[in-house]
Design an enzyme around this catalytic site. Structure first.
Site, PDB file in Angstrom:
ATOM      1  N   ARG A 191       0.940  -1.053   0.059  1.00 14.34           N
ATOM      2  CA  ARG A 191       0.052   0.038   0.013  1.00 14.34           C
ATOM      3  C   ARG A 191       0.916   1.207  -0.088  1.00 14.34           C
ATOM      4  NH1 ARG A 191      -2.097   3.191   4.445  1.00 14.34           N
ATOM      5  NH2 ARG A 191      -3.737   4.370   4.001  1.00 14.34           N
ATOM      6  N   HIS A 202      -2.315  11.364   0.680  1.00 16.03           N
ATOM      7  CA  HIS A 202      -1.903  10.878   1.663  1.00 16.03           C
ATOM      8  C   HIS A 202      -1.112  12.169   2.252  1.00 16.03           C
ATOM      9  CE1 HIS A 202      -0.622   7.591   4.875  1.00 16.03           C
ATOM     10  NE2 HIS A 202      -0.110   8.514   5.360  1.00 16.03           N
ATOM     11  N   GLU A 215      -7.048   8.882   5.991  1.00 16.24           N
ATOM     12  CA  GLU A 215      -7.267   9.420   7.346  1.00 16.24           C
ATOM     13  C   GLU A 215      -7.506  10.915   7.028  1.00 16.24           C
ATOM     14  OE1 GLU A 215      -3.992   9.042  10.273  1.00 16.24           O
ATOM     15  OE2 GLU A 215      -4.395   6.933  10.222  1.00 16.24           O
ATOM     16  N   ASN A 265      -7.604   2.416   9.878  1.00 20.47           N
ATOM     17  CA  ASN A 265      -6.199   2.396  10.416  1.00 20.47           C
ATOM     18  C   ASN A 265      -6.310   2.381  11.942  1.00 20.47           C
ATOM     19  OD1 ASN A 265      -4.987   2.779   7.946  1.00 20.47           O
ATOM     20  ND2 ASN A 265      -4.404   4.735   8.272  1.00 20.47           N
ATOM     21  N   TYR A 318      -4.148   2.333  16.090  1.00 19.50           N
ATOM     22  CA  TYR A 318      -2.857   2.201  16.659  1.00 19.50           C
ATOM     23  C   TYR A 318      -3.359   2.117  18.136  1.00 19.50           C
ATOM     24  CZ  TYR A 318      -0.681   3.352  12.519  1.00 19.50           C
ATOM     25  OH  TYR A 318       0.034   3.476  11.347  1.00 19.50           O
ATOM     26  N   GLU A 327      -3.571   0.205   8.107  1.00 16.64           N
ATOM     27  CA  GLU A 327      -2.576   0.460   9.004  1.00 16.64           C
ATOM     28  C   GLU A 327      -2.438  -0.086  10.386  1.00 16.64           C
ATOM     29  OE1 GLU A 327      -1.258   4.445   8.989  1.00 16.64           O
ATOM     30  OE2 GLU A 327      -1.570   4.897   7.118  1.00 16.64           O
TER      31      GLU A 327
HETATM   32  C1  FCB Z   1      -0.984   7.428  10.691  1.00  9.99           C
HETATM   33  C2  FCB Z   1      -0.720   7.920   9.417  1.00  9.99           C
HETATM   34  C3  FCB Z   1       0.706   7.285   8.843  1.00  9.99           C
HETATM   35  C4  FCB Z   1       1.718   7.198   9.872  1.00  9.99           C
HETATM   36  C5  FCB Z   1       1.085   6.599  11.236  1.00  9.99           C
HETATM   37  C6  FCB Z   1       1.942   6.314  12.202  1.00  9.99           C
HETATM   38  O1  FCB Z   1      -2.043   8.292  11.006  1.00  9.99           O
HETATM   39  O2  FCB Z   1      -1.585   7.546   8.171  1.00  9.99           O
HETATM   40  O3  FCB Z   1       1.196   8.073   7.777  1.00  9.99           O
HETATM   41  O4  FCB Z   1       2.251   8.587  10.064  1.00  9.99           O
HETATM   42  O5  FCB Z   1      -0.263   7.252  11.671  1.00  9.99           O
END
Ligand code: FCB
Length: 469
Positions: free
Chosen positions: A87, A131, A176, A303, A305, A374
């Site tokens: 990607r 992006h 995002e 995405n 985290y 992500e």
């Molecule tokens: C996301 C972004 C990516 C990277 C990660 C850690 O928000 O899409 O580019 O910076 O965080």
């Protein structure tokens, strides 16, 4: 649906379906470098990274990982790791240096070589159109606060649809848009660094519009039968105390439903309009816009985290400072500190949040397949004396989150793939080169690439479709 079960998420041996895609992700400004070569125009990140204090250490993407010049080496690396898909994003100012007008042949050639190089190695290209590297010339005309940026974006989509629309299997319009709108125009911690709540909400709408117009442009130009998607950083929100649910509702409206509402349901949520009424009447949403945005997609990219824990403040009548707000209209919602463990970003490690989020999305949008576009972690990797990087913490993070993905699938969620962020250590936006997310280490002095232990672990997963022990 609710997530229960073993809270440690440290499974091994889980099998994934043969068609499930494992890959890794990058973004143009974060890896390419060659910022002033190949006819590329300036982007808002070229400008912003030169503002004193905007990026840690004054780092810029001028060289980044020099992926632009090391394309063949990086493609070979991906093949060695056995990635099924890569990607990446296309840099708009490499294709249209000023965001408008004829295509830059050198830019087309670069991505054409990238796409062909992937296909010849059996790796499927997953292409993101945006992006965050808006052509600076468009920002000079208002950027995403200006509706014309959305129509310019559709023209750009048409160019890349013509150029690559015979070979790309998966198109993603935006990455995002929450960050692009609220961090770019609200808090100002990302390019273009503006701090204006009205601008942030206008940007939300024009990004949504850009998504819809680009989908239509792509559908009119591609000649193969690709899948279409968008990638959202859907916020995994958890309530703290009695006021928690109201805080969750507000941030869910601004952070999640402000995008899924128009894109998937053809409307802005009523509570979002109400929460932001003191800032804007949303008169920038013109007749026909919602229909233009509400185009079918084949997949939702997610995405993930970490989670947020939120509550309302004790005094909700107090005057809150709106300038520089990340959450315009809900700037007073409190983020409650969470228990660790944390990554080097200070983000909490909470795989159950991913499972919860996927189950919530599946409930809200039945029948819409999803893909993790992500997921990953930054840690302070230091090569050993032998030059190797033993990043057990990252492998552990990946294992737990991929376990969460599997558990969500067991609970009935239609998930099609998982992309680790990131293939390479790279330019982490306002944090410059201080945060390493790669499964491959990059020595920024020599630009040498060294797969970390996590890369070998992930390669085994790609090869076997079975979570390694
Ligand atoms: C996301 C972004 C990516 C990277 C990660 C850690 O928000 O899409 O580019 O910076 O965080």
């Amino acid at each position: 649906m609710s997530s229960t079960g073993n809270p440690d998420y440290r499974d091994a041996g889980l099998e994934f379906p043969a068609g499930f895609v494992f890959g890794s992700a990058t973004a143009a400004y974060q890896v390419e470098g060659a910022a002033h070569e190949g006819g590329r125009g300036a982007s808002i990140w070229d400008t912003f990274s030169r503002v004193p204090g905007a990026v840690v250490n004054g780092d810029t993407g001028d060289i980044a990982d020099d992926h632009y010049h090391r394309l063949e080496e990086d493609l070979d690396l991906m093949a060695e790791l056995g990635l099924q898909s890569y990607r990446f994003s296309i840099s708009w100012p490499r294709i249209q240096p000023t965001g408008r007008g004829a295509a830059n042949a050198e830019g087309i050639d670069f991505y054409s070589r990238l796409i062909d190089g992937l296909i010849s190695r059996g790796i499927t290209p997953t292409v993101t159109l945006y992006h965050w590297d808006l052509p600076q010339a468009l920002e000079d005309e208002g950027g995403w606060t200006n509706r014309d940026t959305a129509t310019a974006f559709a023209e750009y989509a048409r160019i890349v649809g013509h150029a690559f629309g015979d070979r790309v299997a998966m198109w993603t319009t935006l990455n995002e848009p929450w960050c692009a709108a609220y961090l770019g125009y609200g808090s100002g911690v990302h390019a273009p660094g503006r701090q204006d709540p009205v601008a942030a909400l206008r940007a939300v709408h024009h990004l949504n519009l850009a998504h819809g117009l680009a989908l239509t442009a792509l559908r009119e130009t591609v000649t193969n039968s690709p899948e279409f998607s968008v990638t959202l950083n859907v916020h995994a929100l958890r309530p703290s105390g009695p006021t928690g649910p109201e805080a969750v509702r507000r941030l869910d409206a601004l952070g999640n439903r402000a995008f899924t509402g128009p894109m998937l349901n053809g409307e802005y949520p009523a509570d979002l309009l109400e929460d932001t009424a003191a800032i804007t009447d949303w008169a920038f949403v013109l007749p026909g816009d919602l229909a233009a945005i509400h185009q079918p997609i084949d997949l939702l990219g997610v995405n993930y985290y970490s989670t947020s824990l939120v509550r309302m403040p004790e005094d909700t009548d107090a005057a809150y400072d709106r300038a520089g707000a990340t959450w315009p209209g809900s700037e007073h919602v409190e983020q409650v500190p969470q228990a660790g463990p944390f990554t080097a970003m200070g983000w909490n490690i909470e795989p159950s949040g991913l499972q919860e989020l996927l189950e919530l999305l599946a409930e809200r949008h039945p029948g819409l397949p999803m893909m993790i576009t992500e997921n990953g972690a930054a840690f302070d990797d230091v090569p050993d004396d032998d030059g190797q990087i033993h990043d057990d913490a990252r492998t552990d993070y990946l294992r737990r989150h991929i376990t969460a993905v599997h558990r969500a699938m067991d609970a009935g969620v239609d998930l099609r793939g998982y992309f680790v962020w990131s293939l390479l250590d790279n330019f982490e936006w306002a944090l410059g080169y201080t945060k390493r997310f790669g499964i491959v280490y990059v020595d920024y002095n020599t630009l040498e690439r060294t797969p970390k232990d996590s890369a070998r672990w992930f390669a085994e997963l790609c090869r076997t479709k079975r979570l390694p022990d």
